[in-house]
Scaffold this active site. Sequence first.
Site, mmCIF file in Angstrom:
data_model
loop_
_atom_site.group_PDB
_atom_site.id
_atom_site.type_symbol
_atom_site.label_atom_id
_atom_site.label_comp_id
_atom_site.label_asym_id
_atom_site.label_seq_id
_atom_site.Cartn_x
_atom_site.Cartn_y
_atom_site.Cartn_z
ATOM 1 N N HIS A 127 6.259 44.357 21.699
ATOM 2 C CA HIS A 127 4.503 43.740 22.625
ATOM 3 C C HIS A 127 3.437 43.439 21.640
ATOM 4 O O HIS A 127 2.154 43.522 21.765
ATOM 5 C CB HIS A 127 3.731 44.951 23.065
ATOM 6 N N PRO A 128 4.228 42.363 21.293
ATOM 7 C CA PRO A 128 2.998 41.991 19.885
ATOM 8 C C PRO A 128 2.336 40.730 20.676
ATOM 9 O O PRO A 128 2.490 39.826 21.609
ATOM 10 C CB PRO A 128 4.024 40.601 19.171
#
Length: 549
Positions: A471-472
């Site tokens: 989830h960057p």
Amino acid sequence: MERFDYIIIGAGSAGCVLANRLTADPKVRVLLLEAGGKDNSILVRMPAGAGALLSEKGTYNWGFWTEPEPNLENRKLWWPRGKGWGGSSSINGMIYIRGHARDYDQWRQMGLKGWSYAEVLPYFKRAETYEGGADPYHGGEGPLYVSDGRSKSRIFSGFIEAGVQAGHKRTADFNGFQQEGFGPYQLTIRDGRRWSAAAGYLHPVMGVRPNLTCATLARTTRILIEKGRAVGVEYVQGKNAEKKTAYADAEVLVSSGAVQSPHVLQLSGIGDPDELNKAGVAVTHELKGVGKNLQDHLDVVLAWETPGEQTAYAYNKGLARLMTGLNYMLRGQGPGRQNFLEAGAFLKSRPDLDRPDLQLHCVQAIMLDHGKVPVDRDGFTVHICQLRPESRGEIGLRSADPLDDPAIRANYLATDEDRRALREGVRMTQKLADMPGLKAIAGRQVSPDVALSSDAEIDAWIRRTAETIYHPVGTCRMGVAGDAMAVVDDELRVMGIEGLRVIDASVMPTLVGGNTNAPTIMVAEKAADLILGRAAPKSEDAPVYEDAA
């Protein structure tokens, strides 16, 4: 010479939305550039194929690695990112989560107009067709199909019951009135098929709208800037890397994700001058925030055997694997229709918090190190991630070569609070296996494989085993005028350059409390209105979450 109104760089979750919404006007000419290919593999279509896609570098996965992480024993971490039509929505776990209402209200409190929960909720609803029907929280006519899980596994029901027995809330809809608690996940699956952004937004218009051109295997090498304006892009296409140029009469829209959007800007000379010069890239425009503010959800896993319960392993061993694939290909039936991830939880690591800061994913399989560790038994895994890390990393250039991978420095666990929260998540999850809901199912614990009791033991195990949960965000973050580290304004326009926007998860100033695919699609839905100058839709009753009221 190719000329278009808009050029979109990246056919991922955001790019597919933009391609669809912008070309709804037949007069608007759009070029969609995608470095990967089409999403035509059975592994993409079949929900059960997600594990294989995430674990290997290949046609649909860029397969990045971080730099050595200083707080994780200097390990290099595997970072899967989607490649090809649909981007990461074509390889992810298909969980539909929006985050917490306060996440978006916080953005508005940072001065970002139009990004409060009440203002973004209509875009979530516009995107969605929820199989349960439209209501104040859900849409009923959008391209993105959202369904409820179909599994009857005792693992998911037992996990939820164990959470309630441990004293936590029960939640029927994480995207509805209440996020905190244990409950079922909603999924981007339609009739047993992955419903990616490409399936929902791109496929219905490809070949139907002559004003949309999609170039595959087309890797952008730089954005062309003339007199302070983005006028086009340079890209290479195909095995021979033939260099091409396309021009945009209106705008260039960068939708390459939190890793590659800042990389494209940096290759174009937009970023921190010192870092660009060091890499051998000529400075076009100084913007020191490009690549900074990287945030991601760090994840650890607890896993148990299930001697009396079949899991994904039973359907993927030996001949069973072949039968699962054939049943799905020929009849569209069987376990291939499942993502094996249908329950989860949102919890507070301490009671004084205003919203959950931990998320659990319950997987109907033993899945260690992104599925890279061979499994020879049935079991289940509980993933634990900290939702709002204080730690910040960065994306940088390795060199001036546009085909070189970017340098990823996530800088996980750089603060005491990040370490405390994840440690508390481990303790809370350990207790679940002793609750009646799971005790009858769970056998021997296989992860961790050593006893953990003290803070020091838990911290050491986290440093040794923690990985990304994909989830960057935040590397081209939104900000207000005068914010030296902002990359785009609240209309997603790159500061100081005309005709250029960034539209994807990289613009998020802070990481939302949950999976990031649905929020990325929301960002692109809103961006389409901003680009076309349309008025934002209104939420009739602007409902809120119970714990955000």
